[in-house]
Scaffold this motif. Structure first.
Motif, PDB file in Angstrom:
ATOM      1  N   UNK A 113       0.841  -1.188   0.000  1.00  0.00           N
ATOM      2  CA  UNK A 113       0.000   0.000   0.000  1.00  0.00           C
ATOM      3  C   UNK A 113       0.879   1.242   0.000  1.00  0.00           C
ATOM      4  N   UNK A 114       0.612   2.122  -0.952  1.00  0.00           N
ATOM      5  CA  UNK A 114       1.307   3.403  -1.019  1.00  0.00           C
ATOM      6  C   UNK A 114       0.308   4.465  -0.585  1.00  0.00           C
ATOM      7  N   UNK A 115       0.668   5.213   0.437  1.00  0.00           N
ATOM      8  CA  UNK A 115      -0.219   6.241   0.979  1.00  0.00           C
ATOM      9  C   UNK A 115       0.558   7.539   1.108  1.00  0.00           C
ATOM     10  N   UNK A 116      -0.073   8.627   0.746  1.00  0.00           N
ATOM     11  CA  UNK A 116       0.598   9.923   0.756  1.00  0.00           C
ATOM     12  C   UNK A 116      -0.226  10.941   1.540  1.00  0.00           C
ATOM     13  N   UNK A 117       0.463  11.833   2.213  1.00  0.00           N
ATOM     14  CA  UNK A 117      -0.169  12.952   2.903  1.00  0.00           C
ATOM     15  C   UNK A 117       0.118  14.189   2.060  1.00  0.00           C
ATOM     16  N   UNK A 118      -0.948  14.949   1.740  1.00  0.00           N
ATOM     17  CA  UNK A 118      -0.788  16.123   0.876  1.00  0.00           C
ATOM     18  C   UNK A 118      -1.429  17.332   1.537  1.00  0.00           C
ATOM     19  N   UNK A 119      -0.745  18.470   1.414  1.00  0.00           N
ATOM     20  CA  UNK A 119      -1.265  19.714   1.959  1.00  0.00           C
ATOM     21  C   UNK A 119      -0.909  20.838   1.002  1.00  0.00           C
ATOM     22  N   UNK A 120      -1.828  21.668   0.558  1.00  0.00           N
ATOM     23  CA  UNK A 120      -3.276  21.602   0.744  1.00  0.00           C
ATOM     24  C   UNK A 120      -3.870  20.496  -0.124  1.00  0.00           C
ATOM     25  N   UNK A 121      -5.178  20.324  -0.039  1.00  0.00           N
ATOM     26  CA  UNK A 121      -5.846  19.300  -0.838  1.00  0.00           C
ATOM     27  C   UNK A 121      -5.662  19.623  -2.319  1.00  0.00           C
ATOM     28  N   UNK A 122      -5.802  18.596  -3.158  1.00  0.00           N
ATOM     29  CA  UNK A 122      -5.629  18.788  -4.600  1.00  0.00           C
ATOM     30  C   UNK A 122      -6.621  19.800  -5.150  1.00  0.00           C
ATOM     31  N   UNK A 123      -6.149  20.671  -5.989  1.00  0.00           N
ATOM     32  CA  UNK A 123      -7.004  21.638  -6.678  1.00  0.00           C
ATOM     33  C   UNK A 123      -7.589  20.978  -7.922  1.00  0.00           C
ATOM     34  N   UNK A 124      -8.653  21.577  -8.467  1.00  0.00           N
ATOM     35  CA  UNK A 124      -9.293  21.031  -9.669  1.00  0.00           C
ATOM     36  C   UNK A 124      -8.268  20.863 -10.783  1.00  0.00           C
ATOM     37  N   UNK A 125      -8.258  19.674 -11.376  1.00  0.00           N
ATOM     38  CA  UNK A 125      -7.367  19.392 -12.497  1.00  0.00           C
ATOM     39  C   UNK A 125      -6.028  18.805 -12.088  1.00  0.00           C
ATOM     40  N   UNK A 161       0.490  11.270  -9.077  1.00  0.00           N
ATOM     41  CA  UNK A 161       1.089  10.246  -9.932  1.00  0.00           C
ATOM     42  C   UNK A 161       1.976   9.377  -9.036  1.00  0.00           C
ATOM     43  N   UNK A 162       1.582   8.101  -8.889  1.00  0.00           N
ATOM     44  CA  UNK A 162       2.349   7.141  -8.119  1.00  0.00           C
ATOM     45  C   UNK A 162       3.389   6.526  -9.055  1.00  0.00           C
ATOM     46  N   UNK A 163       4.672   6.517  -8.617  1.00  0.00           N
ATOM     47  CA  UNK A 163       5.753   6.050  -9.494  1.00  0.00           C
ATOM     48  C   UNK A 163       6.547   4.936  -8.817  1.00  0.00           C
ATOM     49  N   UNK A 164       6.914   3.965  -9.617  1.00  0.00           N
ATOM     50  CA  UNK A 164       7.802   2.887  -9.205  1.00  0.00           C
ATOM     51  C   UNK A 164       9.060   3.005 -10.053  1.00  0.00           C
ATOM     52  N   UNK A 165      10.193   3.253  -9.403  1.00  0.00           N
ATOM     53  CA  UNK A 165      11.477   3.448 -10.096  1.00  0.00           C
ATOM     54  C   UNK A 165      11.390   4.573 -11.132  1.00  0.00           C
ATOM     55  N   UNK A 166      10.640   5.627 -10.788  1.00  0.00           N
ATOM     56  CA  UNK A 166      10.527   6.790 -11.663  1.00  0.00           C
ATOM     57  C   UNK A 166       9.517   6.654 -12.782  1.00  0.00           C
ATOM     58  N   UNK A 167       8.899   5.479 -12.920  1.00  0.00           N
ATOM     59  CA  UNK A 167       7.926   5.265 -14.000  1.00  0.00           C
ATOM     60  C   UNK A 167       6.517   5.302 -13.409  1.00  0.00           C
ATOM     61  N   UNK A 168       5.614   6.084 -14.015  1.00  0.00           N
ATOM     62  CA  UNK A 168       4.244   6.164 -13.488  1.00  0.00           C
ATOM     63  C   UNK A 168       3.530   4.808 -13.540  1.00  0.00           C
ATOM     64  N   UNK A 169       2.871   4.466 -12.424  1.00  0.00           N
ATOM     65  CA  UNK A 169       2.071   3.242 -12.383  1.00  0.00           C
ATOM     66  C   UNK A 169       0.591   3.558 -12.176  1.00  0.00           C
ATOM     67  N   UNK A 170       0.282   4.763 -11.672  1.00  0.00           N
ATOM     68  CA  UNK A 170      -1.120   5.160 -11.472  1.00  0.00           C
ATOM     69  C   UNK A 170      -1.203   6.673 -11.389  1.00  0.00           C
ATOM     70  N   UNK A 171      -2.227   7.239 -12.067  1.00  0.00           N
ATOM     71  CA  UNK A 171      -2.529   8.666 -12.008  1.00  0.00           C
ATOM     72  C   UNK A 171      -3.954   8.780 -11.482  1.00  0.00           C
ATOM     73  N   UNK A 172      -4.140   9.454 -10.335  1.00  0.00           N
ATOM     74  CA  UNK A 172      -5.444   9.497  -9.678  1.00  0.00           C
ATOM     75  C   UNK A 172      -5.533  10.706  -8.754  1.00  0.00           C
ATOM     76  N   UNK A 173      -6.743  10.947  -8.228  1.00  0.00           N
ATOM     77  CA  UNK A 173      -6.907  11.984  -7.212  1.00  0.00           C
ATOM     78  C   UNK A 173      -7.011  11.375  -5.812  1.00  0.00           C
ATOM     79  N   UNK A 174      -6.859  10.053  -5.724  1.00  0.00           N
ATOM     80  CA  UNK A 174      -6.896   9.345  -4.438  1.00  0.00           C
ATOM     81  C   UNK A 174      -5.510   9.379  -3.793  1.00  0.00           C
TER      82      UNK A 174
END
Length: 180
Positions: free
Chosen positions: A99-111, A115-128
């Motif tokens: 499980x990869x979990x991130x804390x972000x401040x402030x919350x994501x703005x619209x748009x 991007x979750x990356x493994x060895x610098x390569x994107x594996x998932x792009x999401x707002x979660x």
């Protein structure tokens, strides 16, 4: 004819109710429960309540010469930190995901997206802020998370966490050689 009469009756009733001012009464029963009503209950000492006037503010008028080009959008300064996995985590052979979990401040703005990356390569792009990485390959890997805007520009990136994935080696059996 019936519709006309119904329309006239509705109009007269709506005009009549516009000029009616109802009193509001407050009563308190023997248990201390307070009740507000527009008709005083019989056999009680209902007291009329004086309602204060509402404060209102007039609307703001604009000149109409406002151009959208004058609006400047400044991207928020994001702060990202990985909550999980902890740096140096070892994924044992029976563990199939991390499980990869991130804390972000402030919350994501619209748009904006994570991007979750493994060895610098994107594996998932999401707002979660949580992602389950399933069946990572064996070996040592670096995990990071970035924030990107709608144009794909990276706005912030987390520190990297290193994980070690233990998988049993796959032993390939030799094909049997036919005997002569």
């Amino acid at each position: 004819m019936r519709r006309l009469l119904l329309s006239i009756a509705t109009l007269l009733l709506s005009l009549n109710t516009a000029y009616v001012v109802a009193e509001i009464y407050k009563t308190v029963d023997k248990n201390g429960h307070v009740t507000y009503t527009d008709t005083p209950p019989p056999n009680t000492s209902a007291k009329p309540v004086e309602l204060k006037s509402l404060n209102t503010t007039p609307g703001v008028t604009t000149s109409g010469n406002y151009e959208m080009s004058n609006i400047s959008y400044e991207a928020p300064g994001y702060s990202l930190s990985l909550v999980a996995p902890e740096n140096g985590k070892t994924l044992m052979p029976n563990e199939r995901s991390v499980t990869i979990s991130v804390n972000i401040n402030p919350v994501l703005q619209d748009g904006d997206l994570l991007v979750f990356k493994l060895d610098g390569k994107p594996v998932m792009k999401t707002d979660e802020t949580v992602y389950e990485l399933v069946e990572p390959p064996r070996g040592e890997h670096s995990i990071t998370v970035s924030v990107v805007n709608s144009e794909g520009k990276e706005l912030a990136q987390s520190e990297a966490a290193t994980i070690f994935v233990m998988r049993p080696p796959i032993k390939h059996q030799q094909a049997p050689v036919p005997k002569k």
